[in-house]
Write a protein that holds these residues in place. Structure first.
Motif, PDB file in Angstrom:
ATOM      1  N   GLU A  92      35.294  -3.339 -36.829  1.00  0.00           N
ATOM      2  CA  GLU A  92      36.253  -4.053 -35.977  1.00  0.00           C
ATOM      3  C   GLU A  92      35.960  -3.811 -34.508  1.00  0.00           C
ATOM      4  O   GLU A  92      36.061  -4.733 -33.686  1.00  0.00           O
TER       5      GLU A  92
ATOM      6  N   LEU B  29      32.938  -5.949 -33.667  1.00  0.00           N
ATOM      7  CA  LEU B  29      33.271  -7.373 -33.547  1.00  0.00           C
ATOM      8  C   LEU B  29      34.024  -7.663 -32.257  1.00  0.00           C
ATOM      9  O   LEU B  29      33.824  -8.713 -31.626  1.00  0.00           O
ATOM     10  N   LYS B  30      34.887  -6.712 -31.860  1.00  0.00           N
ATOM     11  CA  LYS B  30      35.648  -6.889 -30.618  1.00  0.00           C
ATOM     12  C   LYS B  30      34.708  -6.973 -29.426  1.00  0.00           C
ATOM     13  O   LYS B  30      34.877  -7.821 -28.527  1.00  0.00           O
TER      14      LYS B  30
ATOM     15  N   LEU C 290      31.515  -7.836 -29.551  1.00  0.00           N
ATOM     16  CA  LEU C 290      30.687  -9.042 -29.678  1.00  0.00           C
ATOM     17  C   LEU C 290      31.411 -10.293 -29.208  1.00  0.00           C
ATOM     18  O   LEU C 290      30.793 -11.260 -28.753  1.00  0.00           O
ATOM     19  N   LYS C 291      32.736 -10.270 -29.309  1.00  0.00           N
ATOM     20  CA  LYS C 291      33.528 -11.427 -28.871  1.00  0.00           C
ATOM     21  C   LYS C 291      33.958 -11.317 -27.415  1.00  0.00           C
ATOM     22  O   LYS C 291      34.697 -12.171 -26.918  1.00  0.00           O
TER      23      LYS C 291
ATOM     24  N   ARG D   9      28.736  -7.618 -25.193  1.00  0.00           N
ATOM     25  CA  ARG D   9      28.010  -8.134 -26.362  1.00  0.00           C
ATOM     26  C   ARG D   9      26.761  -7.303 -26.659  1.00  0.00           C
ATOM     27  O   ARG D   9      26.435  -7.036 -27.822  1.00  0.00           O
TER      28      ARG D   9
ATOM     29  N   ARG E 132      29.881 -11.565 -40.492  1.00  0.00           N
ATOM     30  CA  ARG E 132      30.929 -11.475 -39.468  1.00  0.00           C
ATOM     31  C   ARG E 132      30.312 -11.234 -38.097  1.00  0.00           C
ATOM     32  O   ARG E 132      30.756 -11.807 -37.097  1.00  0.00           O
ATOM     33  N   VAL E 133      29.272 -10.406 -38.056  1.00  0.00           N
ATOM     34  CA  VAL E 133      28.573 -10.155 -36.790  1.00  0.00           C
ATOM     35  C   VAL E 133      27.960 -11.441 -36.255  1.00  0.00           C
ATOM     36  O   VAL E 133      28.082 -11.774 -35.062  1.00  0.00           O
TER      37      VAL E 133
ATOM     38  N   HIS F 265      28.717 -14.599 -36.840  1.00  0.00           N
ATOM     39  CA  HIS F 265      29.711 -15.571 -36.380  1.00  0.00           C
ATOM     40  C   HIS F 265      30.421 -15.097 -35.119  1.00  0.00           C
ATOM     41  O   HIS F 265      30.858 -15.913 -34.302  1.00  0.00           O
ATOM     42  N   ALA F 266      30.516 -13.765 -34.953  1.00  0.00           N
ATOM     43  CA  ALA F 266      31.186 -13.239 -33.758  1.00  0.00           C
ATOM     44  C   ALA F 266      30.326 -13.406 -32.512  1.00  0.00           C
ATOM     45  O   ALA F 266      30.799 -13.853 -31.464  1.00  0.00           O
ATOM     46  N   VAL F 267      29.050 -13.049 -32.615  1.00  0.00           N
ATOM     47  CA  VAL F 267      28.195 -13.118 -31.431  1.00  0.00           C
ATOM     48  C   VAL F 267      27.735 -14.543 -31.147  1.00  0.00           C
ATOM     49  O   VAL F 267      27.549 -14.938 -29.986  1.00  0.00           O
TER      50      VAL F 267
END
Length: 645
Positions: free
Chosen positions: A31, A34-35, A37-38, A45, A66-67, A69-71
């Motif tokens: 998490e 991902l935070k 990366l967004k 990033r 998930r990584v 789609h996040a980046v």
């Protein structure tokens, strides 16, 4: 940072380092990653991607999705572009290299997920990764670049095509010669080649990248020789895929120009290693396939050539390759023929599984047969060579193995005979290999050959309507054994003369069969003459229609050649056949006419005239014609008119 910026800004480089250090001091989870990366800023990033490389496992596809789609693909593309070397770049090379390492590492990790690897976004990066490999900076991320290329290519056929069209073959040619033997990079290189060959025709590769393919082939041959891991067998399969295609004259010509030790010696060393050691039967069979290709390319002497001084040191003597290849071929033939017999006579018939198994077994046994025939040819060629490369002990071992092999093949034919089978390409191939061996050793396996001779002369290939090729394969042996009374008796007892006459008629008749040379024609003639000349001692039984067919074939053959030796041979056989009939009897048949008889009269007249003027050439044939004429001239009243004319 502007949304359309092509490369990452340098403004945040210091803060990036600080952020990365702070993040590494904490214990991150997905998490947190991902935070970051967004985040809105590039440094966030970058920090997130560094964390990805620290704790995301390659098999954790869910987290990797998930990584990704996040980046997002845009940032990944900009990061790669920023890290790529630029000719006009004047500073910040360290940061550029860091960006490159991070970018390629992350891309390779993300492509562990098949749907990401097969995406158009990843396919579009193949040319960029190939460009990275071609630069000095690429050496620091070479393994990651190769991993990326393999994962993307393996994920879809589009990836393979993109790799090929982007110059993947050129890249492999430039890299493989300098890669460490047995390294992970070498393993990936071979896997990439396997993927390319699975989708791109060899003919296309020959046309597009022939020089590069030869460089690659050299590197693969070395791995086949030196490797002691599964890489050896990957190299073996790849060599078979490339060398088994013998249709490209351009490729074969280029291959033969290479240094002998570059490919030829290394492949021989590898084959000996496989056949000498305890490996899976399937790999031994693959080694035989490769040996067959090498002999087809370089000739039979390849099996016994000395290893070049520049090649890898081989602890085995030169003749070991021929001994091992023949021994393994003998084993394969015994196993495969036993399996074929079961499939044909005992297994459930009319099933697709049985049919497919028979096709596979026949293909495999054909390769083993081919190698045995080539070793027979090797021994035959050496018998008249004073500079014999094989010592007497090795020759004895080879001949012993050949005898055992031929006995196995004869037993297979014996089994087929008992089951009433005489049609099949496997049976025809079996007759061929027996014919090849008996041409050199006509008295080998004498009793079995005598018992099976009539059957072997009746064997037909799948596409044949009547026996032809089986007789052709046996002609060298038939010609030799009929020089003796015992051999003639064997032929007479099985109706062999009729088989040879039918074969001769097909060879020289108006619908002549295609054969490699005229050797079969003269072997058939010699066999027929041997039998006819000894008829008073063996009492041949031949139906008149066979003699009629023979006379018609002789008339057609002699009427379409200007070769005096051929005409003398035809006239000699005709002179012997005329003993068994007469002009009246021939013209009384509905399947024989005066035109054919007139042609034969002209042939004999011409040969009689030639024998009076000529020297010692064909003297024996001249005597046969003259002696025959004096015996039967009274039965052919019109022949004297032809002689006067």
């Amino acid at each position: 940072m502007e949304a359309d910026t092509e490369t990452l800004s340098n403004a945040g480089e210091c803060s990036t380092s600080t952020s990365i250090q702070e993040e590494q001091e904490q214990c991150p989870n997905i998490e947190d990653c991902l935070k970051l990366l967004k985040g809105d800023r590039d440094e966030q990033r970058l920090a997130g991607l560094l964390l990805v490389t620290k704790f995301c496992k390659a098999e954790d596809h869910s987290s990797l999705r998930r990584v990704y789609h996040a980046v997002g693909p845009t940032f990944l593309h900009r990061l790669l572009r920023t890290g790529m070397p630029k000719p006009d770049a004047d500073n910040n090379n360290d940061n550029r290299d860091a960006y490159l390492r991070l970018s390629v590492t992350v891309l390779a990790a993300l492509c562990r997920v098949p749907e990401i690897a097969s995406s158009q976004d990843m396919l579009s990066k193949i040319p960029l990764i190939l460009e990275v490999i071609s630069t000095p900076s690429g050496s620091s991320v070479l393994e990651e670049c190769f991993e990326f290329l393999y994962l993307v290519s393996n994920a879809s056929s589009g990836g393979i095509l993109k790799l090929y069209e982007s110059g993947g073959i050129k890249m492999l040619a430039s890299q493989m010669s300098s890669l460490q033997d047995g390294s992970h990079l070498m393993e990936i290189s071979i896997k990439l080649l396997q993927l390319i060959l699975s989708s791109i025709s060899l003919d296309i590769i020959y046309n597009d990248y022939l020089p590069e393919l030869l460089v690659i082939l050299t590197a693969i041959a070395r791995q086949f020789a030196v490797s002691h891991t599964s890489l050896k067998f990957d190299a073996l399969h790849l060599l078979n895929a490339i060398l088994s295609s013998k249709d490209s004259a351009q490729f074969l010509a280029a291959l033969r120009t290479l240094s002998k030790d570059a490919i030829s010696d290394n492949i021989r060393i590898g084959i000996v290693a496989v056949l000498q050691n305890r490996v899976a039967p399937a790999e031994r069979l693959q080694a035989l396939f490769l040996a067959d290709s090498m002999v087809s390319i370089y000739g039979e002497d390849w099996l016994i050539n000395q290893v070049s001084a520049n090649a890898l040191k081989s602890p085995t003597p030169a003749e070991m390759c021929s001994l091992l290849v023949l021994e393994q071929s003998r084993v394969e033939i015994a196993v495969l023929l036993n399996e074929l017999a079961y499939l044909k006579y005992e297994a459930p018939q009319d099933t697709s599984a049985t049919a497919e198994a028979i096709v596979l077994k026949r293909r495999n046994v054909a390769v083993a047969y081919s190698l045995v025939e080539k070793i027979i040819k090797l021994i035959s060629n050496m018998s008249g060579n004073d500079g014999n490369l094989l010592d007497e002990g090795t020759l004895t071992k080879l001949i012993h193995q050949l005898n055992e092999t031929i006995m196995v093949v004869l037993e297979y034919l014996e089994d087929a005979k008992e089951h009433g089978q005489k049609k099949g390409d496997d049976l025809l191939a079996s007759v061929r290999i027996i014919g090849s061996y008996l041409a050199e050793v006509p008295l080998a396996c004498k009793e079995k050959v005598q018992n099976l001779l009539g059957y072997m002369l009746s064997v037909e290939g799948e596409d044949e309507q009547s026996p032809f090729y089986a007789v052709c394969f046996l002609l060298p042996m038939l010609c030799q054994i009929t020089m003796e009374i015992e051999g003639c008796k064997t032929m007479a007892s099985c109706g062999g003369l009729k088989s040879v006459i039918d074969c001769f008629s097909k060879l020289v008749g108006p619908d002549g069969y295609a054969v490699e040379d005229n050797g079969c024609i003269f072997l058939a003639c010699d066999t027929i003459m041997n039998l006819l000349l000894k008829n008073d001692k063996i009492q041949l039984t031949v139906d008149k229609s066979s003699f009629v067919n023979l006379l018609k074939a002789l008339a057609y053959w002699s009427g379409n050649t200007n070769d005096m030796s051929s005409m003398m041979m035809a006239a000699s056989i005709c002179a012997l056949v005329f003993d068994y009939t007469s002009e009246e009897a021939l013209l009384g048949r509905s399947d024989f006419d005066n035109t054919v008889l007139g042609s034969l009269y002209e042939l004999i007249a011409r040969c009689l005239a030639s024998s009076e003027q000529d020297t010692n050439a064909d003297m024996d044939l001249s005597e046969i014609i003259s002696a025959g004429f004096s015996r039967w001239a009274h039965k052919y009243p019109h022949i004297r008119e032809a002689i006067k004319t």
